[in-house]
Design a protein around this motif. Sequence first.
Motif, PDB file in Angstrom:
ATOM      1  N   PHE A 247      22.520  75.131  69.259  1.00 50.61           N
ATOM      2  CA  PHE A 247      21.989  74.278  68.183  1.00 50.61           C
ATOM      3  C   PHE A 247      22.931  74.192  66.971  1.00 50.61           C
ATOM      4  CE2 PHE A 247      18.715  73.808  64.647  1.00 50.61           C
ATOM      5  CZ  PHE A 247      18.414  72.490  64.929  1.00 50.61           C
ATOM      6  N   TRP A 248      23.686  75.255  66.722  1.00 52.19           N
ATOM      7  CA  TRP A 248      24.616  75.233  65.581  1.00 52.19           C
ATOM      8  C   TRP A 248      25.620  74.094  65.739  1.00 52.19           C
ATOM      9  CZ3 TRP A 248      29.916  75.631  65.311  1.00 52.19           C
ATOM     10  CH2 TRP A 248      30.574  75.949  66.513  1.00 52.19           C
ATOM     11  N   MET A 249      25.904  73.703  66.987  1.00 47.83           N
ATOM     12  CA  MET A 249      26.859  72.602  67.193  1.00 47.83           C
ATOM     13  C   MET A 249      26.284  71.289  66.687  1.00 47.83           C
ATOM     14  SD  MET A 249      29.355  73.420  70.033  1.00 47.83           S
ATOM     15  CE  MET A 249      28.982  72.084  71.100  1.00 47.83           C
ATOM     16  N   ASN A 250      24.985  71.106  66.807  1.00 46.07           N
ATOM     17  CA  ASN A 250      24.354  69.924  66.201  1.00 46.07           C
ATOM     18  C   ASN A 250      24.352  70.036  64.680  1.00 46.07           C
ATOM     19  OD1 ASN A 250      23.749  68.835  68.702  1.00 46.07           O
ATOM     20  ND2 ASN A 250      21.568  68.553  68.276  1.00 46.07           N
ATOM     21  N   GLU A 251      23.873  71.166  64.176  1.00 43.49           N
ATOM     22  CA  GLU A 251      23.574  71.231  62.744  1.00 43.49           C
ATOM     23  C   GLU A 251      24.738  71.701  61.875  1.00 43.49           C
ATOM     24  OE1 GLU A 251      21.263  69.719  61.522  1.00 43.49           O
ATOM     25  OE2 GLU A 251      19.873  69.460  63.179  1.00 43.49           O
ATOM     26  N   GLY A 252      25.511  72.664  62.343  1.00 37.98           N
ATOM     27  CA  GLY A 252      26.654  73.129  61.559  1.00 37.98           C
ATOM     28  C   GLY A 252      27.653  72.002  61.345  1.00 37.98           C
ATOM     29  N   PHE A 253      27.963  71.294  62.429  1.00 35.22           N
ATOM     30  CA  PHE A 253      28.866  70.137  62.326  1.00 35.22           C
ATOM     31  C   PHE A 253      28.301  69.109  61.359  1.00 35.22           C
ATOM     32  CE2 PHE A 253      32.370  69.922  65.421  1.00 35.22           C
ATOM     33  CZ  PHE A 253      32.166  71.088  66.140  1.00 35.22           C
ATOM     34  N   THR A 254      26.999  68.908  61.429  1.00 29.71           N
ATOM     35  CA  THR A 254      26.391  67.832  60.645  1.00 29.71           C
ATOM     36  C   THR A 254      26.378  68.166  59.158  1.00 29.71           C
ATOM     37  OG1 THR A 254      25.122  67.098  62.540  1.00 29.71           O
ATOM     38  CG2 THR A 254      24.314  66.437  60.382  1.00 29.71           C
TER      39      THR A 254
END
Lengths: 108, 523
Positions: free
Chosen positions: B243-250
Amino acid sequence: MPFRHLLLSLACFIVFSCKNETTPAPSKATSQRPDPHSLADPFNDKMLELQLKLKVDFDKKILSGSASWSFDRKEKTNEIIFDTDNLTNRKSDPWERRNPNHLYARTP
Amino acid sequence: MTLGKEETPTTFTLEPRDSILGSALRIKLSPNTNYLTIHYSTLPEAAALGWMDASMTAGKKRPFLFTQGQAILSRTWFPCVDSPSSRFTYAAEIETPDGMMALMSAKNPQQVSPDGMYKFEMDKPVPPYLVALAVGDISFQPIGKRTGIYAEPSMLKKAAWEFADMEKMVETAEGLYGPYDWGRYDVLVLPTGFPFGGMENPILTFATPTVITGDRSLVSLVAHELAHSWSGNLVTNATWDDFWMNEGFTVYFERRIMEALYGAEYVEMLAQLEFWELEDEVRAFGEKNPDTHLKGNLKGRNPDDGVGDIAYQKGASFLLMLERLTDRNKWDEFLKNWFQANKFTSKTTEDFLAYLKTDYLEKHGLTANVDEWVYGPGIPANCPRPNSTKLAIAEKAATNIVNAIPATKEWTPHEWVHFVRNLPKKTTVETLKKLDSQFNLTNSGNAEIRCAWYDTAIRRGYVKEILPQVEEFLVGIGRRRFLMPVYTALKETGHVEDARRIFTKAKPGYHAVSYGSIEQLLK
């Protein structure tokens, strides 16, 4: 290709749908499943297109209709699994009353 | 419903319900079956469906429906292979009551259909959690050539003013990470019961009405949801452990958009506030807690447990750390390539780390403690720490409150929130009253300020006087982020009976997501 049509008790289905709030089964998450949050098999069963036909009923607070899926499968078994939660059959459909089973498969 | 003559009945079994994962629907078919139809209805308690009575809308005349699929709720409104690694195109026919508009995460109408029938098409493959539907008394107003606002008629003008910069935002984002691949970008402003800040449904972001502040102070939410058009929607986390790939990037990308539009100092302030929240969360978890790893381990748990500052803020800090290893252009080129090379696919943390190693670190002769960041707990020592001068000034004013009421009206809402949160524990009710009469914090139009102020005021004994406004706030909004702190403050200061009374009144307007959290808190 036609499929053998086995009768499955509609009542049985309703019992499952209604009982589930009070008798949760143990978590089915296993180490084999690549996505621990799906009971289906996303790596074998590749969904291609979804067609939804739904009627919005604000009085009953339900959506009713159908979902059609086209898909490719790596290993072509005799069964496919979908994730559902709190979905139920459509009792009011006139076609439904004639046909107690409400799931259909078709080969084009 | 008419059924094609080829449709052949088959059999199925529905397994007993798992409390987190729901029920596996097993359908018999032949090895060469590649199409099937499932006829069904949802149940009123389907967690993805937000049914709002007319009384919970701005217009008060028509009810409203919205869906929220993330993380694993789509299975409550249509049967699907409910994994973010499953991607498919979709088409839909939706029948609504007369005079209502239906919208989806797809090509959308801009006018009400005379017969209540709507057809939709999404021709890009999306995961199930990004299939979304909203139905209500909705109107449309364009902003730019490919951007616009959908809202209840009474909210439309205010919302269009608030988000006037949308078209510029899309252009800025494209400059950073490549073409916007979805066609239009519109925002739907939802009724008050929407439990989240925003949801990045492709083509049509769903947004809380609490961002309509009249001061454009929360437009970073639109930057965030727009940024998801690349991180999350174009390239999606393969499982909820990623999930960090969705939100950290965003979050990282949101700040780059905001920086380009509003300047580095403003972004430093936003980053600082959110970094403090990350530090609080790490403290609450404990610095060695595996739940502070970027890569999640949510097996056997509800994936919503992974929603927090770790994925968002630690994730964004990780990317900022990587950016600062060399010059920004190299990093931007790497990120742009990542999105373009993997568009419309779902990727794991390990996929990204392999690409990071070959196409950024080794390519430019760089080294980084990647494993410590991703698979280790807490906040690594080389974490970039924001340093906002503006917030330092607001903080000083708060600690000095005993001596002087600050004489400012120039502060942004962010400075106000920080000031309010830093008022000393021993601040007297008298001082709070003075502040309130001077700056009208209790009746602020900005939900961030109201939430922080109520939390602070209640915990310092200033409750009785403001309880009617607190109640109005809790009944009038549905966003969990604002509800939880205020209910918690009431509970922890001996006002649990007031909290329960307000909850009883407010709960018909809450979505299941907010309702569940608060019920748990007050039980």
